[in-house]
Design an enzyme around this catalytic site. Structure first.
Site, PDB file in Angstrom:
ATOM      1  N   ARG A 140      -1.284  -5.860  14.167  1.00  0.00           N
ATOM      2  CA  ARG A 140      -0.326  -4.851  14.606  1.00  0.00           C
ATOM      3  C   ARG A 140       0.721  -5.488  15.522  1.00  0.00           C
ATOM      4  O   ARG A 140       0.433  -6.454  16.234  1.00  0.00           O
ATOM      5  CB  ARG A 140      -1.040  -3.727  15.366  1.00  0.00           C
ATOM      6  CG  ARG A 140      -1.993  -2.901  14.495  1.00  0.00           C
ATOM      7  CD  ARG A 140      -1.202  -2.022  13.553  1.00  0.00           C
ATOM      8  NE  ARG A 140      -2.061  -1.129  12.789  1.00  0.00           N
ATOM      9  CZ  ARG A 140      -2.519  -1.389  11.573  1.00  0.00           C
ATOM     10  NH1 ARG A 140      -2.239  -2.558  11.011  1.00  0.00           N
ATOM     11  NH2 ARG A 140      -3.249  -0.500  10.925  1.00  0.00           N
ATOM     12  N   ASP A 164      -6.815  -7.899  -3.692  1.00  0.00           N
ATOM     13  CA  ASP A 164      -7.803  -7.485  -2.690  1.00  0.00           C
ATOM     14  C   ASP A 164      -8.653  -6.340  -3.241  1.00  0.00           C
ATOM     15  O   ASP A 164      -8.468  -5.178  -2.882  1.00  0.00           O
ATOM     16  CB  ASP A 164      -7.073  -7.063  -1.410  1.00  0.00           C
ATOM     17  CG  ASP A 164      -8.027  -6.743  -0.275  1.00  0.00           C
ATOM     18  OD1 ASP A 164      -9.182  -7.214  -0.316  1.00  0.00           O
ATOM     19  OD2 ASP A 164      -7.615  -6.016   0.652  1.00  0.00           O
ATOM     20  N   ASP A 186       0.812  -1.223   0.000  1.00  0.00           N
ATOM     21  CA  ASP A 186       0.000   0.000   0.000  1.00  0.00           C
ATOM     22  C   ASP A 186       0.843   1.269   0.000  1.00  0.00           C
ATOM     23  O   ASP A 186       0.383   2.327   0.436  1.00  0.00           O
ATOM     24  CB  ASP A 186      -0.920   0.010   1.230  1.00  0.00           C
ATOM     25  CG  ASP A 186      -1.992  -1.066   1.159  1.00  0.00           C
ATOM     26  OD1 ASP A 186      -2.422  -1.391   0.033  1.00  0.00           O
ATOM     27  OD2 ASP A 186      -2.384  -1.587   2.211  1.00  0.00           O
ATOM     28  N   PRO A 209     -25.163  -9.492  -9.707  1.00  0.00           N
ATOM     29  CA  PRO A 209     -24.558 -10.816  -9.895  1.00  0.00           C
ATOM     30  C   PRO A 209     -23.686 -11.009 -11.127  1.00  0.00           C
ATOM     31  O   PRO A 209     -22.523 -11.432 -10.999  1.00  0.00           O
ATOM     32  CB  PRO A 209     -25.777 -11.745  -9.911  1.00  0.00           C
ATOM     33  CG  PRO A 209     -26.752 -11.070  -8.997  1.00  0.00           C
ATOM     34  CD  PRO A 209     -26.577  -9.604  -9.268  1.00  0.00           C
ATOM     35  N   TYR A 210     -24.196 -10.738 -12.324  1.00  0.00           N
ATOM     36  CA  TYR A 210     -23.413 -11.049 -13.516  1.00  0.00           C
ATOM     37  C   TYR A 210     -22.231 -10.104 -13.687  1.00  0.00           C
ATOM     38  O   TYR A 210     -21.162 -10.512 -14.162  1.00  0.00           O
ATOM     39  CB  TYR A 210     -24.307 -11.054 -14.759  1.00  0.00           C
ATOM     40  CG  TYR A 210     -25.210 -12.266 -14.801  1.00  0.00           C
ATOM     41  CD1 TYR A 210     -24.689 -13.530 -15.058  1.00  0.00           C
ATOM     42  CD2 TYR A 210     -26.573 -12.153 -14.544  1.00  0.00           C
ATOM     43  CE1 TYR A 210     -25.504 -14.651 -15.067  1.00  0.00           C
ATOM     44  CE2 TYR A 210     -27.400 -13.273 -14.544  1.00  0.00           C
ATOM     45  CZ  TYR A 210     -26.859 -14.518 -14.807  1.00  0.00           C
ATOM     46  OH  TYR A 210     -27.663 -15.628 -14.801  1.00  0.00           O
ATOM     47  N   THR A 211     -22.406  -8.861 -13.296  1.00  0.00           N
ATOM     48  CA  THR A 211     -21.292  -7.914 -13.365  1.00  0.00           C
ATOM     49  C   THR A 211     -20.157  -8.361 -12.455  1.00  0.00           C
ATOM     50  O   THR A 211     -18.979  -8.343 -12.833  1.00  0.00           O
ATOM     51  CB  THR A 211     -21.765  -6.506 -12.969  1.00  0.00           C
ATOM     52  OG1 THR A 211     -22.794  -6.090 -13.870  1.00  0.00           O
ATOM     53  CG2 THR A 211     -20.621  -5.509 -13.014  1.00  0.00           C
ATOM     54  N   LYS A 251     -12.206  -6.503  -3.288  1.00  0.00           N
ATOM     55  CA  LYS A 251     -13.498  -6.465  -2.590  1.00  0.00           C
ATOM     56  C   LYS A 251     -14.653  -6.190  -3.567  1.00  0.00           C
ATOM     57  O   LYS A 251     -15.417  -5.244  -3.416  1.00  0.00           O
ATOM     58  CB  LYS A 251     -13.478  -5.419  -1.473  1.00  0.00           C
ATOM     59  CG  LYS A 251     -12.421  -5.686  -0.400  1.00  0.00           C
ATOM     60  CD  LYS A 251     -12.470  -4.617   0.683  1.00  0.00           C
ATOM     61  CE  LYS A 251     -11.452  -4.881   1.777  1.00  0.00           C
ATOM     62  NZ  LYS A 251     -10.055  -4.663   1.316  1.00  0.00           N
ATOM     63  N   LEU A 252     -14.786  -7.046  -4.555  1.00  0.00           N
ATOM     64  CA  LEU A 252     -15.814  -6.865  -5.584  1.00  0.00           C
ATOM     65  C   LEU A 252     -17.209  -6.833  -4.967  1.00  0.00           C
ATOM     66  O   LEU A 252     -17.533  -7.626  -4.080  1.00  0.00           O
ATOM     67  CB  LEU A 252     -15.738  -7.994  -6.612  1.00  0.00           C
ATOM     68  CG  LEU A 252     -14.418  -8.159  -7.368  1.00  0.00           C
ATOM     69  CD1 LEU A 252     -14.530  -9.315  -8.359  1.00  0.00           C
ATOM     70  CD2 LEU A 252     -14.021  -6.879  -8.079  1.00  0.00           C
ATOM     71  N   TYR A 253     -18.039  -5.919  -5.474  1.00  0.00           N
ATOM     72  CA  TYR A 253     -19.397  -5.756  -4.933  1.00  0.00           C
ATOM     73  C   TYR A 253     -20.257  -5.137  -6.027  1.00  0.00           C
ATOM     74  O   TYR A 253     -20.126  -3.957  -6.332  1.00  0.00           O
ATOM     75  CB  TYR A 253     -19.343  -4.850  -3.708  1.00  0.00           C
ATOM     76  CG  TYR A 253     -20.610  -4.789  -2.869  1.00  0.00           C
ATOM     77  CD1 TYR A 253     -21.765  -5.462  -3.224  1.00  0.00           C
ATOM     78  CD2 TYR A 253     -20.631  -4.038  -1.703  1.00  0.00           C
ATOM     79  CE1 TYR A 253     -22.897  -5.400  -2.443  1.00  0.00           C
ATOM     80  CE2 TYR A 253     -21.769  -3.966  -0.904  1.00  0.00           C
ATOM     81  CZ  TYR A 253     -22.904  -4.649  -1.278  1.00  0.00           C
ATOM     82  OH  TYR A 253     -24.034  -4.583  -0.497  1.00  0.00           O
TER      83      TYR A 253
END
Length: 227
Positions: free
Chosen positions: A178, A59, A8, A66-68, A61-63
């Site tokens: 941490r 990473d 990152d 459904p098909y997309t 975090k697909l949201y």
């Protein structure tokens, strides 16, 4: 338990320099939204050139609907990654379609469903989901397991409860790790690597404690001992 190093940093060159220091170690390279949007899919090839044994965790975090979401996951799988994240709150129908598509491939990445971001406090989570955090994390995880995904992203504090409810074979990946638990920054539910192992985490994610250290490789070696 396996270690995922979060890439990152502000520049691609800094991320690659970090990986050069960690070459030869048994770890996952976690590529998040920032690095993937900025550096593109070719960044994954650059990681492999440094050490072909690094496993790649995308990473994103697909949201989506459904098909997309399923089509996006297919495109990600074509990049020969080893792990991908999706949001469990996308619902069972979306997750099931996604897994049907991916299971048709000769090789697919591990699919990990995001339950509750570790930046959530109990109060914030209750405002958004109108349910206690741990209870809802287990509910969402059960939806994920029924849909055929491999495991979930959760905090250390939900990992054991999810394992007890859904079985030890259902994987848990725990960010918010941490060295000093007082060093929260933008995280709320943080723990150390030993606590993660005690709570049966399969993967831990560590970023800032590694790349902000004077000797990143030494920090990683210590973390690997706890794994």
């Amino acid at each position: 338990m396996q270690l995922c190093v979060a890439l990152d940093l502000e520049k691609k060159e800094d991320n690659l320099s970090l990986l050069q220091e960690l070459k030869g170690l048994d770890l996952w390279a976690k590529v998040g939204l920032r690095s993937f949007i900025r550096d593109g899919a070719t960044f994954l090839d650059e990681i492999r050139k440094i050490d072909g044994n690094f496993k790649i965790f995308l990473d994103l975090k697909l949201y989506d609907i459904p098909y997309t979401m399923a089509n996006a996951a297919l495109e990600c799988a074509k990049l020969d990654i080893d792990m991908l994240t999706v949001h469990l709150s996308s619902a069972k129908s979306a997750l099931t379609i996604l897994m049907q598509r991916l299971n048709a491939l000769k090789k697919r990445p591990l699919i990990m469903g995001v339950s509750a971001l570790t930046s959530f406090s109990e109060e914030e989570f209750l405002m958004v989901y109108n349910a206690p955090l741990k209870t809802q994390a287990i509910t969402l995880s059960a939806i994920g397991k029924e849909s055929g995904i491999d495991g979930v992203v959760c905090s250390v504090f939900e990992s054991l409860a999810i394992k007890e409810a859904l079985g030890k074979g259902f994987l848990t990946l725990t960010p918010g790790i941490r060295l000093d638990k007082n060093d929260k920054e933008d995280q709320e539910r943080v723990a150390n690597a030993k606590e993660a192992k005690q709570n049966l985490s399969d993967f831990i994610v560590v970023g800032r404690p590694i790349y902000q250290a004077k000797e990143p490789r030494e920090v990683v070696l210590e973390l690997l001992k706890d794994c």
